[in-house]
Design an enzyme around this catalytic site. Structure first.
Site, PDB file in Angstrom:
ATOM      1  N   PHE A  77       0.863  -1.184   0.000  1.00  0.00           N
ATOM      2  CA  PHE A  77       0.000   0.000   0.000  1.00  0.00           C
ATOM      3  C   PHE A  77       0.894   1.227   0.000  1.00  0.00           C
ATOM      4  O   PHE A  77       1.615   1.490   0.959  1.00  0.00           O
ATOM      5  CB  PHE A  77      -0.948   0.053   1.201  1.00  0.00           C
ATOM      6  CG  PHE A  77      -1.906   1.203   1.073  1.00  0.00           C
ATOM      7  CD1 PHE A  77      -3.076   1.075   0.338  1.00  0.00           C
ATOM      8  CD2 PHE A  77      -1.601   2.450   1.616  1.00  0.00           C
ATOM      9  CE1 PHE A  77      -3.939   2.157   0.157  1.00  0.00           C
ATOM     10  CE2 PHE A  77      -2.458   3.537   1.445  1.00  0.00           C
ATOM     11  CZ  PHE A  77      -3.628   3.380   0.713  1.00  0.00           C
ATOM     12  N   ASP A  90       9.460   2.845   1.820  1.00  0.00           N
ATOM     13  CA  ASP A  90       8.282   3.649   2.161  1.00  0.00           C
ATOM     14  C   ASP A  90       8.045   3.500   3.659  1.00  0.00           C
ATOM     15  O   ASP A  90       7.467   2.525   4.131  1.00  0.00           O
ATOM     16  CB  ASP A  90       7.067   3.178   1.358  1.00  0.00           C
ATOM     17  CG  ASP A  90       5.811   3.984   1.690  1.00  0.00           C
ATOM     18  OD1 ASP A  90       5.816   4.689   2.723  1.00  0.00           O
ATOM     19  OD2 ASP A  90       4.819   3.888   0.944  1.00  0.00           O
ATOM     20  N   LYS A  92       2.800  11.172   7.012  1.00  0.00           N
ATOM     21  CA  LYS A  92       1.989  10.980   8.215  1.00  0.00           C
ATOM     22  C   LYS A  92       2.522  11.741   9.438  1.00  0.00           C
ATOM     23  O   LYS A  92       2.277  12.923   9.569  1.00  0.00           O
ATOM     24  CB  LYS A  92       1.841   9.485   8.497  1.00  0.00           C
ATOM     25  CG  LYS A  92       1.016   8.765   7.414  1.00  0.00           C
ATOM     26  CD  LYS A  92       0.503   7.441   7.919  1.00  0.00           C
ATOM     27  CE  LYS A  92      -0.069   6.583   6.815  1.00  0.00           C
ATOM     28  NZ  LYS A  92      -1.404   6.954   6.404  1.00  0.00           N
TER      29      LYS A  92
HETATM   30  C1  LIG Z   1       3.022   2.892   3.603  1.00  0.00           C
HETATM   31  C2  LIG Z   1       2.145   3.983   3.074  1.00  0.00           C
HETATM   32  N1  LIG Z   1       2.522   4.651   1.987  1.00  0.00           N
HETATM   33  C3  LIG Z   1       1.782   5.652   1.484  1.00  0.00           C
HETATM   34  C4  LIG Z   1       0.587   6.018   2.066  1.00  0.00           C
HETATM   35  C5  LIG Z   1      -0.236   7.133   1.454  1.00  0.00           C
HETATM   36  O1  LIG Z   1      -0.223   8.261   2.261  1.00  0.00           O
HETATM   37  P1  LIG Z   1      -1.349   9.394   2.054  1.00  0.00           P
HETATM   38  O2  LIG Z   1      -2.653   8.807   2.481  1.00  0.00           O
HETATM   39  O3  LIG Z   1      -0.898  10.529   2.935  1.00  0.00           O
HETATM   40  O4  LIG Z   1      -1.316   9.750   0.601  1.00  0.00           O
HETATM   41  C6  LIG Z   1       0.153   5.344   3.200  1.00  0.00           C
HETATM   42  C7  LIG Z   1      -1.147   5.684   3.832  1.00  0.00           C
HETATM   43  O5  LIG Z   1      -1.725   4.919   4.564  1.00  0.00           O
HETATM   44  C8  LIG Z   1       0.946   4.302   3.724  1.00  0.00           C
HETATM   45  O6  LIG Z   1       0.571   3.600   4.802  1.00  0.00           O
END
Ligand SMILES: Cc1ncc(COP(=O)(O)O)c(C=O)c1O
Length: 403
Positions: free
Chosen positions: A145, A230, A259
């Site tokens: 994700f 990530d 976040k």
């Molecule tokens: C690992 C990871 N990458 C990217 C994102 C995407 O972040 P955003 O919702 O701020 O676009 C999330 C969101 O849950 C995430 O958990």
């Protein structure tokens, strides 16, 4: 006594009436919050065990972060990157130092930071690695994700996230998460990057086998491929270290952060990498009007300083032991599995008992907020300011829900 919940049903109905149904929230309407607790429109209090999917690692309205936001609101909020502002360099330098990298590129949301990493990796591939034009591939993991943009959902393996949003962006290969042999096989001369989460949060807090992250690091080094971690959900203290990669002594080529970087106040994301990687970008090739704005930088600089104290990482480690010990005691008592690290857990509810959604609804009735994922899994990620007694409280409520 019957608890009156006068305002909640109408507020839930109004929200449903006036927005697209791209979420299925629990019927809790939050009005105020402090630390690890939120209060709803009817005055009911809940222990927040989701913490905005880890965007609230420092709790709701951490005093230092709120003070930084207030001070900045009174001075300067936005310039765009057409000009330099006086909060920008401090934030970039301090975050770069926290990451042990040369440079930082700030954005707003997590998905934008992931998109940034993808663009940078492709450009690096063409300009530095020498991949033929238009051929660059990036390897990602099954169950990933990384956000919701059209390019990112192109390599999602979740049909809800992906279906009916094509045509999809090419250039991605998907391999099983945790499988080094499959990764080694997938890398070829067109591969510019491996993009993975060091722990897959959305998938249910899935921790890869020991040795996987160092193995990814080695493969990337040997095959001249960028390792992009990530750490949007796993980073910034959540697992007991500043970055989840730290548990295995691994340093990726690029960190993707978001976040908690915004302190639960403003959306702030960033990528951090060395000059030989981020230096490929030239004026006009990437940007964002709000990326690195003064308010964001003022808050995020204080986030970095909070992390430098090590207090939150220590709390996550120590209280994480308590959380996991308590949760493991429920395996066989309604839970079938517990995973995670630090103050971050994915628990699988026995599907014969109830769904994850039902468990979260019952937890909410008992004053604990958590969120389900993939049917029978729920995620627990309380703010790192949570107290030991509050962890015990959450576990007791979960035990009661399972009985
Ligand atoms: C690992 C990871 N990458 C990217 C994102 C995407 O972040 P955003 O919702 O701020 O676009 C999330 C969101 O849950 C995430 O958990």
């Amino acid at each position: 006594m019957i608890v009156e919940r006068m305002r909640t049903p109408a507020a839930v109905g109004d929200a449903e009436r006036w927005t697209a149904h791209n979420y299925h929230p629990l019927p809790v309407v939050v009005a105020e919050a402090e630390g690890a607790w939120v209060t709803d429109v009817d005055g009911r209090r809940y222990l927040d065990c989701l913490a905005g999917y880890s965007a609230l690692n420092f709790g709701h309205r951490h005093p230092t972060l709120i003070a930084a936001a207030h001070a900045q609101l009174d001075r300067l909020t936005l310039t765009s990157r057409a000009f330099v502002h006086d909060q920008f360099a401090t934030f970039c330098r301090e975050l770069a130092e926290l990451c042990g990298k040369d440079l930082v590129l700030p954005m707003n949301t997590g998905a934008e930071a992931v998109e940034t990493a993808i663009k940078v990796a492709r450009k690096w591939g063409y300009q530095v690695k020498g991949v033929p034009d238009g051929q660059a591939t990036i390897i990602v993991a099954d169950g990933n994700f990384h956000g919701r943009t059209t390019t990112i959902v192109s390599f999602s393996t979740d049909s809800d996230a992906r279906d009916d949003f094509g045509p999809y962006t090419p250039g991605f290969r998907i391999v099983p998460y945790g499988d080094l042999a499959a990764l080694a096989d997938a890398i070829d001369d067109t591969t510019v990057a491996v993009l993975i989460e060091p722990i897959q949060g959305e998938q249910g807090v899935v921790v890869p086998p020991a040795g996987y992250l160092p193995g990814v690091r080695d493969l990337c080094t040997q095959r001249d491929v960028l390792f992009i971690a990530d750490e949007i959900q796993s980073g910034l203290g959540r697992t007991g270290e500043t970055f989840a990669c730290d548990h295995e002594g691994v340093r990726p080529d690029m960190y993707v952060l978001g976040k908690a970087l915004g302190g639960g106040i403003v959306p702030v994301s960033a990528v951090a990498a060395d000059r030989n990687v981020l230096g490929v970008l030239r004026p006009g090739q990437h940007g964002s009007t709000f990326g690195g704005n003064p308010l964001a930088c003022a808050v995020a600089t204080e986030v970095v300083r909070l992390l430098r104290t090590g207090e939150f990482q220590r709390r996550s480690t120590e209280l994480g032991v308590r959380l996991h010990t308590g949760l493991r005691s429920l395996v066989g008592e309604g839970l079938v599995a517990v995973r995670g690290r630090g103050l971050w857990a994915g628990v699988d509810i026995d599907p014969a008992l109830m769904t994850g959604r039902q468990a979260c609804e019952r937890l909410a009735e008992r004053g604990v907020l958590a969120k389900d994922t993939h049917g029978s899994t729920i995620r627990l990620a309380p703010p790192l300011v949570v107290e030991a007694a509050e962890i015990d409280h959450a576990i007791a409520q979960l035990a009661a829900v399972l009985h």
